[in-house]
Design a protein around this motif. Structure first.
Motif, PDB file in Angstrom:
ATOM      1  N   GLN A  20      43.759  57.795  32.388  1.00  0.00           N
ATOM      2  CA  GLN A  20      43.462  57.364  31.024  1.00  0.00           C
ATOM      3  C   GLN A  20      42.459  58.263  30.303  1.00  0.00           C
ATOM      4  N   HIS A 113      44.444  53.899  40.797  1.00  0.00           N
ATOM      5  CA  HIS A 113      44.444  53.125  39.554  1.00  0.00           C
ATOM      6  C   HIS A 113      45.765  53.425  38.829  1.00  0.00           C
ATOM      7  N   ASN A 157      43.356  49.337  42.231  1.00  0.00           N
ATOM      8  CA  ASN A 157      43.086  48.576  41.020  1.00  0.00           C
ATOM      9  C   ASN A 157      44.259  47.665  40.695  1.00  0.00           C
ATOM     10  N   GLU A 158      43.991  46.401  40.523  1.00  0.00           N
ATOM     11  CA  GLU A 158      44.979  45.430  40.039  1.00  0.00           C
ATOM     12  C   GLU A 158      46.352  45.581  40.683  1.00  0.00           C
ATOM     13  N   TYR A 276      40.070  39.544  31.373  1.00  0.00           N
ATOM     14  CA  TYR A 276      40.292  39.822  29.959  1.00  0.00           C
ATOM     15  C   TYR A 276      40.549  38.554  29.140  1.00  0.00           C
ATOM     16  N   GLU A 336      35.966  45.009  35.469  1.00  0.00           N
ATOM     17  CA  GLU A 336      36.429  45.275  34.098  1.00  0.00           C
ATOM     18  C   GLU A 336      36.304  44.021  33.252  1.00  0.00           C
ATOM     19  N   TRP A 374      34.964  47.545  30.058  1.00  0.00           N
ATOM     20  CA  TRP A 374      36.104  48.424  29.794  1.00  0.00           C
ATOM     21  C   TRP A 374      36.188  48.619  28.289  1.00  0.00           C
ATOM     22  N   GLU A 381      46.045  53.848  26.834  1.00  0.00           N
ATOM     23  CA  GLU A 381      46.305  52.473  27.280  1.00  0.00           C
ATOM     24  C   GLU A 381      47.727  52.265  27.799  1.00  0.00           C
ATOM     25  N   TRP A 382      48.127  53.068  28.774  1.00  0.00           N
ATOM     26  CA  TRP A 382      49.402  52.857  29.478  1.00  0.00           C
ATOM     27  C   TRP A 382      50.584  52.723  28.511  1.00  0.00           C
ATOM     28  N   ARG A 384      51.033  50.963  26.097  1.00  0.00           N
ATOM     29  CA  ARG A 384      50.600  50.740  24.709  1.00  0.00           C
ATOM     30  C   ARG A 384      49.971  51.989  24.087  1.00  0.00           C
ATOM     31  N   PHE A 390      39.809  50.387  23.307  1.00  0.00           N
ATOM     32  CA  PHE A 390      38.874  49.578  24.095  1.00  0.00           C
ATOM     33  C   PHE A 390      37.474  50.185  24.177  1.00  0.00           C
TER      34      PHE A 390
END
Ligand code: BGC
Length: 439
Positions: A20, A113, A157-158, A276, A336, A374, A381-382, A384, A390
């Motif tokens: 990112q 990530h 990550n996630e 979030y 985050e 974050w 943003e991936w 998006r 952010f």
């Protein structure tokens, strides 16, 4: 007039991820996905950290009173081919981590990530167990090279977002819609996490190792409706509980079957939480791919710019409460939390309200040890792309110019004070002053 203080030694930072911010990560599956036109814009030069602009951004973080930073390393740079290590790339990360230390920032390094080298993704990626030794090898090499500067590691990550976005809703590469495959991917991530956990401790006994869980509190839209309640529990267990159940019991639980991974039991030294927003769940007969569940926000919510996030700080408190109840005494790091907001009209109150909820948790002696906002600067943003901003600092991708948003000053005040004061709320988000500091 008062101040909500945090314990001494609390970590205040921002979080970023290699793809990112670095720019020109041409050798991973996301770059390819972008060139194929699946994203809203391309990462391109991103924040040009690989070109050296991390220096000015780390300066910004340090001047803003931050004492920690979470970043990730890019596997495709470190191991561009199965039989090749790029020592220059590792050296560059060493320089970056030294750069953090020199500025008084404690580094936290994420090892995966969302991105992996093309040679991995083109050879079944995370879908087979073959990934486990590959990831472990990469982790061993990287941790050995960086251990002088870092002892706080985040393996993946996630994993839930990676698996569900890549294999259930298809927004991430490889764009698959198959829940069984998503569960396989998440199971392999858990196996790889467990292998990495042991490998890191072998190399660096004092290391603290965990992963970052994207946790979504969920409520049924119509609580009187048994189908909404059922869908809420299906979705809740599928999204939130797979990895945690695997780590607590050695069995990854999912709505479409359980996977036994005994070696995962107990493999975390802290719980990393990404929060979030909170979801409102209902039954929807037209969404078979999502197991007939629909996720939304209340119509009257405090929405972010693109309605991507609803500002629900109480959900953050519930998340932390869930964490403490699930793992009593395990340190918690908020890895985050943040919001997309190019005009910064929402971010100051979002930040103050969330930090206030975290402070409430701290007052119950919950072992919350740090918070990473974050993010430091707007970044890619991936799917998006650049439509969501952010950053505490705005980024002009053409000129690479950074512009400070007011919330950067609010966050700096919080970091410097190690707390949130009524003066700060009055100055940066008077609209929630009375809510945070009732008279
Ligand atoms: C991810 C970040 C992302 C953020 C905001 C998290 O799910 O870990 O990479 O930028 O959400 O969308």
């Amino acid at each position: 007039m008062t101040t909500f203080h945090f314990p001494k030694g609390f970590l205040w930072g921002t979080a970023t991820a290699a793809h990112q911010v670095e720019g020109n990560n041409t050798n991973n599956q996301w770059w390819k996905w972008e060139q194929e036109g699946h994203t809203n814009g391309k990462s391109g030069l991103a924040c040009d950290w690989w070109g050296g602009r991390w220096r000015e951004d780390f300066d910004r973080a340090a001047e803003g009173g931050q004492n920690a930073h979470r970043l990730s390393v890019e596997w495709s740079r470190i191991q561009p081919a199965p039989d090749r290590w790029d020592e220059d790339a590792l050296e560059r990360y060493r320089v970056m981590l030294r750069g953090l230390k020199e500025r008084g920032l404690t580094p936290m390094v994420t090892l995966h990530h969302f991105t992996e080298p093309l040679w991995v993704s083109e050879n079944s990626g995370w879908e087979t167990e073959a990934i486990v030794p590959l990831f472990e090898k990469f982790v061993r090499k990287t941790v050995d090279a960086l251990k002088e500067y870092c002892s706080l590691w985040c393996t993946v990550n996630e994993p839930n977002v990676y698996a569900l976005s890549g294999y259930a809703n298809g927004a991430f590469p490889p764009g698959v819609n198959n829940i069984q495959r998503a569960v396989q991917v998440e199971a392999n991530m858990l196996r790889a996490h467990a292998a990495a956990y042991r490998a890191i401790h072998q190399i660096q006994p004092e290391a603290r190792v965990g992963y970052a869980l994207h946790y979504r509190p969920m409520v049924a839209k119509r609580n009187w409706n048994p189908l909404d309640r059922l869908m809420r529990s299906v979705r809740y267990s599928g999204i939130n509980m797979a990895f945690p159940s695997g780590i607590s019991t050695g069995v990854l639980k999912s709505p479409v079957g359980n996977v036994s991974i005994p070696e995962a039991k107990g493999t975390q030294d802290y719980l990393g939480i990404n929060y979030y927003s909170q979801d409102t769940i209902s039954f929807n007969p037209f969404k078979p791919k999502e197991l007939f569940t629909h996720s939304g926000f209340p119509a009257d919510a405090d929405f972010s710019e693109n309605n991507f996030i609803a500002n629900i700080p109480e959900g953050f408190f519930d998340t932390l409460k869930w964490a403490v109840r699930t793992y009593p005494n395990l340190p918690i790091l908020v890895t985050e939390n943040g919001v997309e907001d190019s005009t910064d009209h929402l971010r100051p109150r979002f930040m103050a309200e969330h930090i206030h909820q975290m402070w409430r948790g701290v007052n119950f002696n919950w072992p919350i040890k740090g918070y990473f906002h974050w993010s430091l600067v707007d970044n890619f943003e991936w799917e998006r792309g650049w439509t969501q901003r952010f950053g505490l600092w705005a980024l002009d991708t053409e000129s690479q110019k950074r512009t400070k948003r007011p919330s950067a000053d609010l966050y700096a005040a919080i970091c410097h004070e190690n707390g949130l004061s009524s003066e700060m709320a009055q100055k940066y988000c008077p609209e929630v002053f009375e809510k945070l500091f009732p008279s």
